[in-house]
Motif scaffolding. Sequence first.
Motif, short mmCIF file in Angstrom:
data_model
loop_
_atom_site.label_atom_id
_atom_site.label_comp_id
_atom_site.label_asym_id
_atom_site.label_seq_id
_atom_site.Cartn_x
_atom_site.Cartn_y
_atom_site.Cartn_z
N VAL A 1 0.83 -1.21 0.00
CA VAL A 1 0.00 0.00 0.00
C VAL A 1 0.86 1.25 0.00
CG1 VAL A 1 -1.62 1.35 1.40
CG2 VAL A 1 -2.00 -1.09 1.06
N THR A 2 1.91 1.25 0.83
CA THR A 2 2.75 2.44 0.97
C THR A 2 3.87 2.50 -0.06
OG1 THR A 2 4.21 1.39 2.57
CG2 THR A 2 2.29 2.58 3.44
N GLY A 3 4.11 1.39 -0.75
CA GLY A 3 5.20 1.36 -1.71
C GLY A 3 6.56 1.17 -1.05
N ASP A 4 6.58 0.78 0.22
CA ASP A 4 7.83 0.59 0.96
C ASP A 4 8.37 -0.81 0.67
OD1 ASP A 4 9.88 0.26 2.80
OD2 ASP A 4 8.80 1.26 4.43
N ARG A 5 9.41 -0.89 -0.12
CA ARG A 5 9.99 -2.17 -0.53
C ARG A 5 10.54 -2.94 0.67
NH1 ARG A 5 9.44 -6.25 -3.64
NH2 ARG A 5 11.36 -7.15 -4.40
N GLN A 6 11.09 -2.23 1.65
CA GLN A 6 11.63 -2.90 2.83
C GLN A 6 10.52 -3.62 3.60
OE1 GLN A 6 13.82 -0.43 5.53
NE2 GLN A 6 14.35 -2.13 6.86
N ASP A 7 9.37 -2.99 3.77
CA ASP A 7 8.25 -3.64 4.44
C ASP A 7 7.78 -4.86 3.66
OD1 ASP A 7 7.94 -2.28 6.80
OD2 ASP A 7 6.44 -0.89 6.05
N GLN A 8 7.77 -4.75 2.34
CA GLN A 8 7.36 -5.89 1.51
C GLN A 8 8.30 -7.08 1.74
OE1 GLN A 8 7.53 -4.21 -2.40
NE2 GLN A 8 5.56 -3.15 -2.23
N LEU A 9 9.60 -6.81 1.70
CA LEU A 9 10.58 -7.88 1.87
C LEU A 9 10.58 -8.45 3.29
CD1 LEU A 9 13.52 -6.38 -0.22
CD2 LEU A 9 11.96 -8.22 -0.86
N MET A 10 10.46 -7.58 4.28
CA MET A 10 10.42 -8.05 5.67
C MET A 10 9.17 -8.89 5.91
SD MET A 10 13.17 -7.23 7.19
CE MET A 10 12.71 -7.56 8.88
N GLY A 11 8.07 -8.50 5.31
CA GLY A 11 6.84 -9.28 5.43
C GLY A 11 6.99 -10.67 4.81
N GLN A 12 7.62 -10.72 3.65
CA GLN A 12 7.85 -12.01 3.00
C GLN A 12 8.79 -12.87 3.84
OE1 GLN A 12 9.25 -10.85 -0.88
NE2 GLN A 12 7.22 -10.21 -1.56
N ALA A 13 9.80 -12.23 4.44
CA ALA A 13 10.74 -12.98 5.29
C ALA A 13 10.03 -13.54 6.52
CB ALA A 13 11.89 -12.07 5.71
N LYS A 14 9.14 -12.75 7.12
CA LYS A 14 8.40 -13.24 8.29
C LYS A 14 7.50 -14.41 7.92
CE LYS A 14 8.28 -8.96 10.92
NZ LYS A 14 7.44 -7.87 11.39
N GLN A 15 6.89 -14.33 6.74
CA GLN A 15 6.05 -15.45 6.29
C GLN A 15 6.90 -16.71 6.11
OE1 GLN A 15 3.17 -14.44 3.06
NE2 GLN A 15 3.92 -12.36 3.40
N ALA A 16 8.07 -16.56 5.51
CA ALA A 16 8.96 -17.71 5.32
C ALA A 16 9.40 -18.28 6.66
CB ALA A 16 10.16 -17.30 4.49
N GLU A 17 9.67 -17.42 7.61
CA GLU A 17 10.06 -17.87 8.95
C GLU A 17 8.92 -18.65 9.60
OE1 GLU A 17 11.29 -15.99 13.29
OE2 GLU A 17 11.43 -14.72 11.51
N GLY A 18 7.70 -18.15 9.47
CA GLY A 18 6.55 -18.86 10.02
C GLY A 18 6.34 -20.21 9.37
#
Length: 159
Positions: free
Chosen positions: A124-141
Amino acid sequence: MQKIRRFCLATLAVVFTTMMTLGLGSATSWASMLPTSSTGSSTYLASMGRAEAVAKGAEGRTQEAIGNVTGDRQDQLMGKAKQVESQARNVVEDAKDGIDSLSDRAKAASDIVGGKAQEAMGNVTGDRQDQLMGQAKQAEGEARNVVEDVKDRIQDMFN
């Protein structure tokens, strides 16, 4: 209007510089006032997450105020969007605080859901870091779920 905007931005820069010089903007002074997790190892990270949420809210209120003064509709909307992002970050931090005592399986689910929320916020915000961190958290889960599956299978073998 541009002169007013430049003046406001220059004033904010002076205020923030003064705060940092006086030690009012240091991580220890601001983050120590924020709610933290009850576990010792994650206290610092919880404080940093809260600090980022508070900073994003302040940034949003400032940008909205500048937009109100200058009449710039885009600044007003972006300021409101940053405030919403701040609220979402606070919700995520509240959820993190609540799961400290949950099982590993529940933590895995929380990582996946929190990661999806962070990735969506980044989209939504266009923040690439948030996108990548979110994907990393999903992978960790998902990895945590695999570990729990293996534990369950080993336990079934011995029962």
